[in-house]
Write an enzyme that holds these catalytic residues in place. Structure first.
Site, PDB file in Angstrom:
ATOM      1  N   HIS A  80       0.826  -1.212   0.000  1.00 44.93           N
ATOM      2  CA  HIS A  80       0.000   0.000   0.000  1.00 44.93           C
ATOM      3  C   HIS A  80       0.860   1.262   0.000  1.00 44.93           C
ATOM      4  CE1 HIS A  80      -3.539  -2.454   0.671  1.00 44.93           C
ATOM      5  NE2 HIS A  80      -4.262  -1.382   0.482  1.00 44.93           N
ATOM      6  N   LYS A 135      -9.928  -7.848   7.935  1.00 43.47           N
ATOM      7  CA  LYS A 135     -10.581  -8.133   9.209  1.00 43.47           C
ATOM      8  C   LYS A 135     -10.507  -6.902  10.099  1.00 43.47           C
ATOM      9  CE  LYS A 135      -6.587 -10.135  11.639  1.00 43.47           C
ATOM     10  NZ  LYS A 135      -6.281  -9.424  12.886  1.00 43.47           N
TER      11      LYS A 135
END
Lengths: 207, 281
Positions: A57, A123
């Site tokens: 990222h 999650k």
């Protein structure tokens, strides 16, 4: 996962867990169908997804900030926050469960707004900024069961490193998945199951 | 003086790394199964079912229970009458870790420098080794592969003695509730009370070494453990943070003496994949 499984555009009358149907989705996802999903829906995903976690990222954002093209197109794609274990012989991949999504919260709004990304899998809860970007872009955030890396691995049919090989487990992998079990955690209307789920349980308990 | 061979420590550690990654401890799996049968909220029950299925697949296919095969933490109880022959303990544990993580196809999750380079060391080393010197000639080693997601959710509070039991309960509850779905609930919660800031943190980790379902021998602390578990589960956060009866599977508390001015409390959260394995040489 039990009860009747429906296609995404099929009737939602059959009840799975929590009274919701289990919805089958295939990639490339139809945006309209994706946007019709609601927080709490149970989904089985089949098709192509790309892994990316912290280090990937960071590099994506560096590319975007410099105006350079990303090493892969994320337009209408799904990113899976995952750093798998290496495959043992005769396996296409090792254990491959989701990692904590909130660590990608700093990057996710820009990626959603600037790449056309349609969904994320991870999650744990997301920040207000990420939820706003999800709403604005008509995207979805799915939860996979954290710590269920062996189960998810059994639903991955092929894997291939696409870029950032030097990052080891943080490289970007392309996975072909079949019936990967997911729950819609933040829908395109901004409903957040990490807020509503515990409340739903507590109100049911007090009844 | 008893001699333990460097090579036998290497081989034992290698095998422990692999076995701990593939197979959940019996006590942990039994507790998850109990939670599954006790769970009243359908979504939570479904998730717990996936967690059990995952443990079965991992053990059968010899694949890690979780892709985060952890920071390799070792707790060694070494008798003063034991001598390591052929090298030192630190090197033996690190060599065993490198071999275990490579040969077991486990993930190297350690970077060399936390701030600047963040380059993966590949072999999941260095391992973190805590040694307690004890009487006699025993050599016992326990691995606690600690996932990063749950480790990030731990905390430390340097409470005042006047904060008392309510202060401890409040801090533990807020730490675990604040973690939400991030540490992969239902979690196992280790609490260390007393000592200094550093000692309390280590105690919280050592609390995670106790099997789930076994209370502290001191009744007052056992009662605190049960009370904390009840408080945490009253949050409704549930498995994966998506609602339900089971936010934690168990709470273990360990304590030690502390300064008259202090009451340090540390919380270490372990995910439901609460891996742990002990070997005696």
């Amino acid at each position: 996962m039990s009860d009747t499984i429906n296609n995404i555009n099929g009737a939602k009358d059959a009840k799975g867990v929590c009274g919701t149907a289990i919805i089958k989705i295939s990639t490339p996802v139809d945006r309209g169908a994706l946007m019709s999903l609601r927080a709490g829906d149970n989904v089985l995903l089949t098709g192509t997804i790309y892994t990316a976690r912290d280090a990937a990222h960071k590099r994506f954002i560096e590319c975007i900030d410099k105006g350079e093209p990303l090493p892969l197109s994320l337009d209408n794609q799904i990113i899976y926050y995952c750093g798998p274990t290496p495959p043992a012989p005769n396996h296409c991949i090792g254990s491959a469960g989701p990692t904590t999504s909130s660590r990608m919260d700093k990057y996710a709004p820009d990626i959603l707004r600037k790449t056309g990304l349609s969904a994320m899998i991870g999650k744990g809860g997301r920040s207000i900024d990420v939820i706003s970007a999800i709403k604005e872009c008509g995207a979805v955030y799915f939860a996979a069961a954290g710590g269920a890396g062996a189960l998810i691995s059994s639903r991955i049919k092929s894997s291939q490193i696409i870029c950032y090989d030097d990052l080891g487990p943080e490289a970007v992998y392309k996975f072909e998945v079949e019936s990967m079990p997911l729950i819609v955690a933040v829908d395109s209307a901004g409903n957040d199951l990490y807020e509503s789920g515990p409340q739903e349980y507590l109100s049911q308990k007090s009844r | 003086m008893r001699t333990v061979l460097y090579s036998s420590i290497v081989n034992t550690v290698r095998q422990m790394c692999i076995d701990a990654a593939y197979v959940l401890p019996d006590d942990v799996l039994a507790r998850i199964k109990q939670a599954h049968s006790d769970e009243t909220f359908p979504r939570a029950r479904d998730i717990l079912g996936q967690i059990i299925e995952n443990a079965n697949i991992a053990a059968e296919k010899k694949i890690p229970v979780c892709q985060d095969t952890g920071f390799a933490l070792f707790f060694v109880k070494m008798g003063c009458g034991v001598r390591v022959d052929g090298g030192n303990l630190n090197d033996a544990v690190n060599e065993g870790t490198r071999k275990g993580y490579a040969e077991g196809y486990l993930r190297g999750s350690i970077v060399n420098d936390p701030v600047f380079d963040r380059k993966n060391t590949s072999g999941n080393t260095p391992a973190l080794i805590h040694v307690d010197l004890v009487d006699g000639e025993q050599f016992e080693i326990t691995i606690l592969p600690k996932g990063g997601g749950c480790e990030n959710m731990g905390g430390l509070a340097m409470l005042k003695p006047a904060d008392g039991l309510p202060g401890i309960i409040k801090f533990v509850r807020e730490t675990v509730a604040g973690a939400g779905g991030n540490p992969c609930p239902p979690t196992v919660v280790g609490v260390g009370i007393g000592g200094t800031a550093d000692a309390a943190c280590l105690l919280a980790k050592k609390a995670l070494l106790r099997p789930v379902g076994v209370n502290h021998a001191d009744n007052r602390y056992a009662k605190l453990e049960n009370g904390l578990l009840e408080e945490i589960n009253a949050s409704g956060i549930g498995p994966q943070g998506l609602g339900g009866k089971h936010t934690a599977l168990w709470v273990s508390v360990e304590y030690m003496p502390c300064h008259i001015a202090s009451m340090p409390v540390a919380v270490s959260i372990n995910c439901h994949a609460a891996r742990r394995l002990t070997a005696v040489l």
